[in-house]
Design a protein around this motif. Structure first.
Motif, mmCIF file in Angstrom:
data_model
loop_
_atom_site.group_PDB
_atom_site.id
_atom_site.type_symbol
_atom_site.label_atom_id
_atom_site.label_comp_id
_atom_site.label_asym_id
_atom_site.label_seq_id
_atom_site.Cartn_x
_atom_site.Cartn_y
_atom_site.Cartn_z
ATOM 1 N N ALA A 140 32.268 39.714 46.895
ATOM 2 C CA ALA A 140 32.181 40.904 46.059
ATOM 3 C C ALA A 140 32.892 40.658 44.740
ATOM 4 C CB ALA A 140 32.818 42.101 46.763
ATOM 5 N N THR A 141 32.362 41.225 43.669
ATOM 6 C CA THR A 141 33.116 41.308 42.429
ATOM 7 C C THR A 141 33.828 42.659 42.405
ATOM 8 O OG1 THR A 141 31.150 42.151 41.287
ATOM 9 C CG2 THR A 141 31.601 39.791 41.127
ATOM 10 N N VAL A 142 35.019 42.669 41.790
ATOM 11 C CA VAL A 142 35.835 43.882 41.677
ATOM 12 C C VAL A 142 35.991 44.155 40.182
ATOM 13 C CG1 VAL A 142 38.025 44.971 42.268
ATOM 14 C CG2 VAL A 142 36.993 43.302 43.842
ATOM 15 N N ARG A 143 35.186 45.111 39.697
ATOM 16 C CA ARG A 143 35.079 45.331 38.254
ATOM 17 C C ARG A 143 35.838 46.589 37.849
ATOM 18 N NH1 ARG A 143 29.653 44.344 34.876
ATOM 19 N NH2 ARG A 143 30.465 44.731 32.782
ATOM 20 N N THR A 144 36.883 46.408 37.049
ATOM 21 C CA THR A 144 37.654 47.519 36.506
ATOM 22 C C THR A 144 37.116 47.876 35.121
ATOM 23 O OG1 THR A 144 39.311 46.190 35.357
ATOM 24 C CG2 THR A 144 39.652 46.578 37.725
ATOM 25 N N ALA A 145 37.748 48.847 34.488
ATOM 26 C CA ALA A 145 37.333 49.231 33.135
ATOM 27 C C ALA A 145 37.543 48.105 32.138
ATOM 28 C CB ALA A 145 38.099 50.479 32.699
ATOM 29 N N ASP A 146 38.449 47.177 32.458
ATOM 30 C CA ASP A 146 38.771 46.088 31.522
ATOM 31 C C ASP A 146 38.034 44.784 31.833
ATOM 32 O OD1 ASP A 146 40.658 47.671 30.125
ATOM 33 O OD2 ASP A 146 42.103 47.315 31.729
ATOM 34 N N GLY A 147 37.297 44.732 32.927
ATOM 35 C CA GLY A 147 36.588 43.516 33.291
ATOM 36 C C GLY A 147 36.710 43.235 34.775
ATOM 37 N N CYS A 148 36.298 42.028 35.171
ATOM 38 C CA CYS A 148 36.285 41.657 36.586
ATOM 39 C C CYS A 148 37.581 40.945 36.970
ATOM 40 C CB CYS A 148 35.094 40.752 36.889
ATOM 41 S SG CYS A 148 33.508 41.626 36.827
ATOM 42 N N LEU A 149 38.074 41.287 38.133
ATOM 43 C CA LEU A 149 39.326 40.716 38.619
ATOM 44 C C LEU A 149 39.135 39.217 38.863
ATOM 45 C CD1 LEU A 149 41.950 42.243 39.164
ATOM 46 C CD2 LEU A 149 41.372 42.240 41.599
ATOM 47 N N GLU A 150 40.070 38.424 38.322
ATOM 48 C CA GLU A 150 39.972 36.964 38.406
ATOM 49 C C GLU A 150 41.373 36.373 38.497
ATOM 50 O OE1 GLU A 150 38.839 33.249 35.403
ATOM 51 O OE2 GLU A 150 37.958 35.237 35.067
ATOM 52 N N VAL A 151 41.532 35.326 39.295
ATOM 53 C CA VAL A 151 42.807 34.617 39.367
ATOM 54 C C VAL A 151 42.892 33.651 38.189
ATOM 55 C CG1 VAL A 151 44.254 33.057 40.701
ATOM 56 C CG2 VAL A 151 42.928 34.813 41.872
ATOM 57 N N ARG A 152 44.003 33.719 37.456
ATOM 58 C CA ARG A 152 44.203 32.857 36.293
ATOM 59 C C ARG A 152 45.636 32.348 36.283
ATOM 60 N NH1 ARG A 152 39.862 32.114 32.471
ATOM 61 N NH2 ARG A 152 41.424 32.098 30.833
ATOM 62 N N GLY A 153 45.860 31.268 35.553
ATOM 63 C CA GLY A 153 47.222 30.807 35.290
ATOM 64 C C GLY A 153 47.727 29.834 36.337
ATOM 65 N N GLY A 154 48.894 29.294 36.056
ATOM 66 C CA GLY A 154 49.485 28.295 36.934
ATOM 67 C C GLY A 154 48.809 26.942 36.778
ATOM 68 N N ARG A 155 49.271 25.995 37.522
ATOM 69 C CA ARG A 155 48.726 24.639 37.457
ATOM 70 C C ARG A 155 47.374 24.588 38.162
ATOM 71 N NH1 ARG A 155 52.440 21.009 40.546
ATOM 72 N NH2 ARG A 155 51.225 21.815 42.279
ATOM 73 N N LEU A 156 46.433 23.858 37.547
ATOM 74 C CA LEU A 156 45.110 23.707 38.142
ATOM 75 C C LEU A 156 45.079 22.455 39.016
ATOM 76 C CD1 LEU A 156 42.694 24.536 35.175
ATOM 77 C CD2 LEU A 156 43.471 26.051 37.007
ATOM 78 N N THR A 157 44.460 22.570 40.174
ATOM 79 C CA THR A 157 44.177 21.429 41.046
ATOM 80 C C THR A 157 42.692 21.439 41.345
ATOM 81 O OG1 THR A 157 46.373 21.589 42.068
ATOM 82 C CG2 THR A 157 44.707 20.303 43.240
ATOM 83 N N LEU A 158 42.007 20.360 40.998
ATOM 84 C CA LEU A 158 40.550 20.293 41.145
ATOM 85 C C LEU A 158 39.883 21.505 40.505
ATOM 86 C CD1 LEU A 158 40.134 18.889 44.779
ATOM 87 C CD2 LEU A 158 40.338 17.644 42.630
ATOM 88 N N ASN A 159 40.394 21.878 39.338
ATOM 89 C CA ASN A 159 39.824 22.953 38.532
ATOM 90 C C ASN A 159 40.062 24.340 39.133
ATOM 91 O OD1 ASN A 159 38.520 23.693 36.149
ATOM 92 N ND2 ASN A 159 36.503 23.760 37.107
ATOM 93 N N VAL A 160 41.071 24.467 39.988
ATOM 94 C CA VAL A 160 41.351 25.730 40.672
ATOM 95 C C VAL A 160 42.821 26.093 40.490
ATOM 96 C CG1 VAL A 160 41.417 26.904 42.904
ATOM 97 C CG2 VAL A 160 39.548 25.336 42.382
ATOM 98 N N PRO A 161 43.137 27.356 40.161
ATOM 99 C CA PRO A 161 44.537 27.789 40.076
ATOM 100 C C PRO A 161 45.113 28.029 41.468
ATOM 101 C CG PRO A 161 43.088 29.634 39.573
ATOM 102 C CD PRO A 161 42.204 28.429 39.768
ATOM 103 N N LEU A 162 45.653 26.990 42.048
ATOM 104 C CA LEU A 162 46.124 27.046 43.432
ATOM 105 C C LEU A 162 47.607 27.375 43.556
ATOM 106 C CD1 LEU A 162 44.228 24.042 45.066
ATOM 107 C CD2 LEU A 162 43.778 26.476 45.329
ATOM 108 N N GLN A 163 48.259 27.659 42.468
ATOM 109 C CA GLN A 163 49.693 27.890 42.528
ATOM 110 C C GLN A 163 49.995 29.278 43.092
ATOM 111 O OE1 GLN A 163 51.421 26.430 38.975
ATOM 112 N NE2 GLN A 163 53.502 26.975 39.539
ATOM 113 N N PRO A 164 50.821 29.356 44.128
ATOM 114 C CA PRO A 164 51.250 30.668 44.601
ATOM 115 C C PRO A 164 51.937 31.432 43.472
ATOM 116 C CG PRO A 164 51.794 28.983 46.220
ATOM 117 C CD PRO A 164 51.336 28.267 44.989
ATOM 118 N N GLY A 165 51.666 32.731 43.385
ATOM 119 C CA GLY A 165 52.243 33.555 42.333
ATOM 120 C C GLY A 165 51.378 33.687 41.097
#
Length: 615
Positions: free
Chosen positions: A527-552
């Motif tokens: 499911a996508t979760v779309r707010t008034a400002d856009g779709c919820l997405e995980v961002r930030g932290g160190r990328l591993t294999l192009n994925v933000p896998l950092q806790p927090g």
């Protein structure tokens, strides 16, 4: 030996047919070769008169402890498949029953073969519990197509002893339910090895417990399921290369080049401390894995002239093996020390082949299983001659997230079988243990688990067919894929694409915060979760294999993009509400004291439970 065995099975089939059939009609005689549809296909079916009818009142009859264990599992699966509750009893069979028999005195069936007879009742006989179990998978596949099974008999014995799937859950976390589905599907198609590269959360080395790990309880549950379904789950900690998930916080164990640069993915095999560290991890894995094999990977440690950047490798090798030793001997020495350690623990070592380039004077210990995936100087026939059991793990059998996908149709049309290695096709199967398909997460956000599953099932059915029986049982690939459609999916499989809430606009509430969002199902069942400002997405932290896998790492609203897999979410039921779990990182959202949404592994931070109210 292969032709002798086929001839023997044909003779056994004819002899049994004389006792099973009574005056077969010409129509029956013409139908002898039309075996019921299964995957893998039945290759020596002998038709009989009439049919077996599964109906209410059917029982599972088993007298031995091993037979009752198989019958208990079959009862669970019949119920899960919608065939009702079937009691397990002992004693004589009556019309409509299914008889499970384990007879060690029938060596012609081997360790995994079985005999199936269909008439007034069904009987499944194996020389071992595993063989009888595989017979019940055939029963389930036949009943998936209807309650009537044509009368007849088959003796069904696998051609290869290792029939596998390899999964790298080593960087990108793969959810336990997905792995459980895989175990069930593998067993349903008579595959027997799940080779699993992953990190188990370590008590001995908590400094290594960065995300991507599984808890010991999660692994115990998976191994228990594998034992029930006769799928051996073989763990792998890839070493001495690809060790960054384990030693990124241990620079003292990292290989250092001549310029003083640390290599966080390479273990320094010249240190005794490195060997002790690795074997302590092996011991910890032995607390949860019961397999009689240990996979140490051993691939991609050095590439070409890289050895020259590490003069300590040559010094170590010459000190131990003399003036003619090469740097690669230090690498082989590490493999052999791990092999000896594994052998003392009752486990057989497995490695990949690409490091065996021939630039060594020290041989790899005979008996070490080699999984061949890359065409290098040392060919498959040479490895067999050197005493290595050889598994075909060819690159052509790979499925890479966001990358290369095995061309199953082309392989089927070529009648591919496990003798076809990268760089060499063998004329004999002697020394070849079997084959496996491999799943790799090279671009971790390239596909979701559900998308990987869609690509996996045709490849899984093909490898099951190619390792168990005739690699080309049908004239066309379309006919072969129709088999998969006919037998369907394994009983007990969970549907990961079913959303627990309907599309619509909701207010999501949890302790201390709330937000409004539109929930919309994606094509792959998230499911996508779309707010008034856009779709919820995980961002930030160190990328591993192009994925933000950092806790927090935070989840924030971004411009909605249907192709962005990091904007896809699972709604997992929990305590009267739902957890929001990212489809790629597999971490659930929590709420910080200042109201930010952040991802964490569930054992590090209690996930928020959201209570959505529809508008």
């Amino acid at each position: 030996m292969g032709e002798f065995r086929k001839g023997l099975l044909r003779l056994l089939g004819v002899a049994a047919a004389l006792t099973l059939l009574v005056a077969p009609s010409p129509a029956v005689a013409q139908d002898r070769e039309k075996a019921p549809v299964t995957v893998p296909a039945l290759s020596n079916w002998v038709s009989g008169s009439g049919s077996y009818q599964y109906r209410n009142g059917a029982r599972l009859v088993a007298d031995s402890p091993a037979g009752r264990r198989v019958a208990d599992t079959l009862a669970d699966d019949l119920r899960a498949a919608g065939h009702g509750t079937v009691p397990v009893v002992s004693g004589g069979a009556r019309t409509g029953d299914i008889v499970i028999d384990v007879r060690p005195a029938t060596p012609s069936l081997g360790a995994e073969g079985y005999e199936l007879r269909a008439g007034k009742w069904l009987s499944v006989t194996g020389a071992t519990e595993t063989g009888a179990f595989y017979g019940t998978r055939t029963v389930l596949q036949l009943l998936a197509q209807g309650d009537r099974i044509p009368a007849g008999r088959t003796v069904d014995v696998p051609r290869y002893k290792e029939r596998g799937v390899g999964v790298c859950a080593c960087y990108i976390h793969i959810s336990p339910p997905w792995l459980e589905n895989l175990v069930r599907e593998m067993a349903y198609h008579k595959l027997n090895q799940l080779l699993l590269e992953l990190k188990v959360k370590s008590d001995a080395h908590p400094e290594a417990d960065t995300w991507g790990y599984y808890t010991k309880d999660e692994i115990r549950g998976l191994v228990t399921l594998g034992d029930k379904y006769h799928v051996e789950i073989i763990p792998e900690i890839n070493s001495p290369g690809h060790m960054d998930p384990w030693i990124e916080n241990r620079p003292d164990l990292q290989l250092t080049d001549s310029d003083g640069n640390k290599q966080p993915a390479r273990l320094d095999v010249t240190q005794q401390a490195a060997f002790d560290y690795y074997t302590s991890l092996m011991d910890e894995y032995a607390q949860v894995f019961t397999a009689k094999a240990w996979h140490m990977g051993a691939d991609e440690y050095m590439l070409g002239s890289d050895y020259s950047k590490y003069p300590q490798m040559l010094r170590y090798a010459r000190l131990k093996y003399g003036a003619n030793a090469t740097p690669q001997d230090a690498y082989i020495d590490f493999i052999n020390r791990v092999q000896a350690y594994a052998a003392r623990k009752g486990k057989q070592l497995r490695i990949w082949n690409d490091g065996l380039t021939g630039a060594n004077t020290v041989p790899v210990a005979a008996g070490t299983t080699v999984e061949h995936w890359l065409d290098v100087t040392t060919k498959p026939s040479q490895l067999i001659a050197q005493g290595h059991p050889l598994m075909n793990a060819a690159y052509s059998l790979y499925l890479v997230r966001g990358g290369f996908h095995s061309d199953t149709k082309a392989l089927y049309d070529q009648s591919w079988d496990p003798r076809s290695f990268e760089g060499e096709k063998l004329t004999s199967s002697k020394g070849v243990t079997g084959a496996k398909i491999s799943l790799w997460p090279d671009n971790g956000r390239g596909e979701t688990e559900n998308e990987v599953a869609v690509e996996l099932w045709p490849a899984l059915r093909h490898i099951a067919q190619a390792t168990w029986g005739d690699p080309h049982p049908d004239a066309t690939y379309a006919e072969f894929t129709a088999r998969g459609t006919a037998v369907g999916r394994a009983p007990g499989r969970r549907d990961p694409t079913r959303l627990p809430v309907a599309d619509g606009t909701y207010t999501f509430r949890t302790a201390g915060t709330s937000f409004d969002a539109q929930v919309q199902r994606t094509a792959d069942g998230y499911a996508t979760v779309r707010t008034a400002d856009g779709c919820l997405e995980v961002r930030g932290g160190r990328l591993t294999l192009n994925v933000p896998l950092q806790p927090g790492a935070q989840a924030t609203a971004r411009t909605c993009d249907p192709a962005n897999t990091l904007q896809r979410w699972q709604l997992e039921p929990a305590a009267g509400g739902y957890r929001l779990v990212n489809a790629i990182t597999q971490m659930a959202l929590s709420v910080t004291d200042d109201g930010h949404l952040v991802q964490y592994p569930p054992d590090q931070h209690t996930p928020a439970v959201w209570h959505p109210t529809a508008h």
